[in-house]
Design a protein around this motif. Sequence first.
Motif, PDB file in Angstrom:
ATOM      1  N   PRO A  60      -3.655 -38.604  -1.719  1.00 49.25           N
ATOM      2  CA  PRO A  60      -3.371 -38.663  -0.942  1.00 49.25           C
ATOM      3  C   PRO A  60      -2.469 -37.037  -0.766  1.00 49.25           C
ATOM      4  O   PRO A  60      -2.793 -36.801  -2.319  1.00 49.25           O
ATOM      5  CB  PRO A  60      -2.339 -39.851  -0.687  1.00 49.25           C
ATOM      6  N   LEU A  61      -2.416 -36.578   0.226  1.00 52.46           N
ATOM      7  CA  LEU A  61      -2.045 -34.716  -0.617  1.00 52.46           C
ATOM      8  C   LEU A  61      -0.309 -34.656  -0.526  1.00 52.46           C
ATOM      9  O   LEU A  61       0.156 -33.737  -1.483  1.00 52.46           O
ATOM     10  CB  LEU A  61      -2.211 -34.464   0.718  1.00 52.46           C
ATOM     11  N   THR A  62      -0.183 -36.162  -0.577  1.00 53.70           N
ATOM     12  CA  THR A  62       2.242 -36.494  -0.884  1.00 53.70           C
ATOM     13  C   THR A  62       1.830 -37.361  -1.894  1.00 53.70           C
ATOM     14  O   THR A  62       1.101 -38.740  -2.235  1.00 53.70           O
ATOM     15  CB  THR A  62       2.507 -36.415   0.542  1.00 53.70           C
ATOM     16  N   VAL A  63       2.936 -37.214  -2.713  1.00 58.19           N
ATOM     17  CA  VAL A  63       3.492 -39.071  -3.385  1.00 58.19           C
ATOM     18  C   VAL A  63       4.571 -38.902  -3.179  1.00 58.19           C
ATOM     19  O   VAL A  63       5.057 -38.027  -2.382  1.00 58.19           O
ATOM     20  CB  VAL A  63       2.681 -38.467  -4.407  1.00 58.19           C
ATOM     21  N   THR A  64       5.131 -40.235  -3.714  1.00 58.03           N
ATOM     22  CA  THR A  64       6.438 -40.189  -3.516  1.00 58.03           C
ATOM     23  C   THR A  64       6.735 -40.141  -4.760  1.00 58.03           C
ATOM     24  O   THR A  64       7.029 -40.219  -5.711  1.00 58.03           O
ATOM     25  CB  THR A  64       7.085 -41.661  -3.044  1.00 58.03           C
TER      26      THR A  64
ATOM     27  N   GLY B 253      12.086 -40.820  -4.130  1.00 61.03           N
ATOM     28  CA  GLY B 253      12.015 -41.108  -2.525  1.00 61.03           C
ATOM     29  C   GLY B 253      11.028 -40.600  -1.640  1.00 61.03           C
ATOM     30  O   GLY B 253      11.084 -40.910  -0.395  1.00 61.03           O
ATOM     31  N   ASP B 254      11.682 -39.313  -2.311  1.00 62.93           N
ATOM     32  CA  ASP B 254      11.286 -38.620  -1.348  1.00 62.93           C
ATOM     33  C   ASP B 254       9.799 -38.287  -1.093  1.00 62.93           C
ATOM     34  O   ASP B 254       8.899 -37.995  -2.440  1.00 62.93           O
ATOM     35  CB  ASP B 254      12.020 -36.720  -0.854  1.00 62.93           C
ATOM     36  N   GLU B 255       9.323 -37.949  -0.324  1.00 60.35           N
ATOM     37  CA  GLU B 255       7.657 -37.422   0.101  1.00 60.35           C
ATOM     38  C   GLU B 255       7.467 -35.869  -0.365  1.00 60.35           C
ATOM     39  O   GLU B 255       8.326 -35.039   0.357  1.00 60.35           O
ATOM     40  CB  GLU B 255       7.012 -37.501   1.156  1.00 60.35           C
ATOM     41  N   VAL B 256       6.708 -35.788  -1.322  1.00 61.66           N
ATOM     42  CA  VAL B 256       6.014 -34.764  -2.397  1.00 61.66           C
ATOM     43  C   VAL B 256       4.646 -33.702  -1.873  1.00 61.66           C
ATOM     44  O   VAL B 256       3.888 -35.080  -2.220  1.00 61.66           O
ATOM     45  CB  VAL B 256       6.921 -34.138  -3.271  1.00 61.66           C
ATOM     46  N   ALA B 257       4.614 -33.075  -2.577  1.00 65.69           N
ATOM     47  CA  ALA B 257       3.057 -32.357  -2.185  1.00 65.69           C
ATOM     48  C   ALA B 257       2.496 -33.183  -3.917  1.00 65.69           C
ATOM     49  O   ALA B 257       3.594 -32.741  -4.788  1.00 65.69           O
ATOM     50  CB  ALA B 257       2.931 -30.759  -2.920  1.00 65.69           C
ATOM     51  N   HIS B 258       2.032 -33.815  -3.651  1.00 67.41           N
ATOM     52  CA  HIS B 258       0.524 -34.179  -4.920  1.00 67.41           C
ATOM     53  C   HIS B 258       1.098 -33.011  -6.549  1.00 67.41           C
ATOM     54  O   HIS B 258       0.823 -31.765  -5.767  1.00 67.41           O
ATOM     55  CB  HIS B 258      -0.435 -34.228  -4.874  1.00 67.41           C
ATOM     56  N   PRO B 259       1.277 -32.908  -7.082  1.00 67.10           N
ATOM     57  CA  PRO B 259       1.481 -32.780  -8.662  1.00 67.10           C
ATOM     58  C   PRO B 259       0.303 -31.996  -8.719  1.00 67.10           C
ATOM     59  O   PRO B 259       0.443 -30.330  -8.881  1.00 67.10           O
ATOM     60  CB  PRO B 259       1.437 -32.976  -9.945  1.00 67.10           C
ATOM     61  N   LEU B 260      -0.885 -32.812  -8.725  1.00 60.01           N
ATOM     62  CA  LEU B 260      -1.883 -31.664  -8.821  1.00 60.01           C
ATOM     63  C   LEU B 260      -2.494 -30.263  -7.457  1.00 60.01           C
ATOM     64  O   LEU B 260      -3.518 -29.566  -8.101  1.00 60.01           O
ATOM     65  CB  LEU B 260      -3.479 -32.592  -8.920  1.00 60.01           C
ATOM     66  N   LEU B 261      -2.288 -30.543  -6.399  1.00 53.41           N
ATOM     67  CA  LEU B 261      -2.136 -29.609  -5.740  1.00 53.41           C
ATOM     68  C   LEU B 261      -1.757 -28.456  -5.856  1.00 53.41           C
ATOM     69  O   LEU B 261      -1.764 -26.872  -5.812  1.00 53.41           O
ATOM     70  CB  LEU B 261      -1.868 -30.079  -3.764  1.00 53.41           C
ATOM     71  N   THR B 262      -0.072 -28.869  -6.476  1.00 55.18           N
ATOM     72  CA  THR B 262       0.689 -27.518  -6.971  1.00 55.18           C
ATOM     73  C   THR B 262      -0.235 -26.504  -8.046  1.00 55.18           C
ATOM     74  O   THR B 262       0.064 -25.176  -8.174  1.00 55.18           O
ATOM     75  CB  THR B 262       2.122 -27.988  -7.744  1.00 55.18           C
ATOM     76  N   GLU B 263      -1.077 -27.606  -9.408  1.00 52.53           N
ATOM     77  CA  GLU B 263      -1.787 -27.281 -10.540  1.00 52.53           C
ATOM     78  C   GLU B 263      -2.691 -26.331 -10.259  1.00 52.53           C
ATOM     79  O   GLU B 263      -3.087 -25.038 -10.610  1.00 52.53           O
ATOM     80  CB  GLU B 263      -1.728 -28.492 -10.638  1.00 52.53           C
TER      81      GLU B 263
END
Length: 124
Positions: A59-63, A67-77
């Motif tokens: 998924p493009l987002t993770v919790t 408990g907040d939905e955030v961008a997947h860390p690999l997207l940022t990296e």
Amino acid sequence: MDERKVPPVPKGSGPSGRKLWRSIMGDLDLDSHEELVLLQAVRAVDRLDAMAAELENSPLTVTNSKGDEVAHPLLTESRQQSLLLARLVASLRLPNGLQEGETDMDRPQRRGAARGAYNLRRVQ
């Protein structure tokens, strides 16, 4: 013209890294410090491929821990690695190449002190 042997592809390079290395080292004679920059670019390309493969079915987002939905860390990296790759390649100031009948290579915009022209290994 000097016909030196093309340095071998760095060990552990993936398909994209090998392609990048061969495309540059096959035609251009880089100084040793430029080869080190190219090596880092090869590694960045391979990391980008690995991250893209990992993200393909994720998924493009993770919790996060709150408990907040955030961008997947690999997207940022992967964005950071893309910026790194662009800067590494730009720092090499690779020529655009020779067109049929031309003898001088088009060079990207020069900034600061001018560096001497690359020596061609071979002209096709």
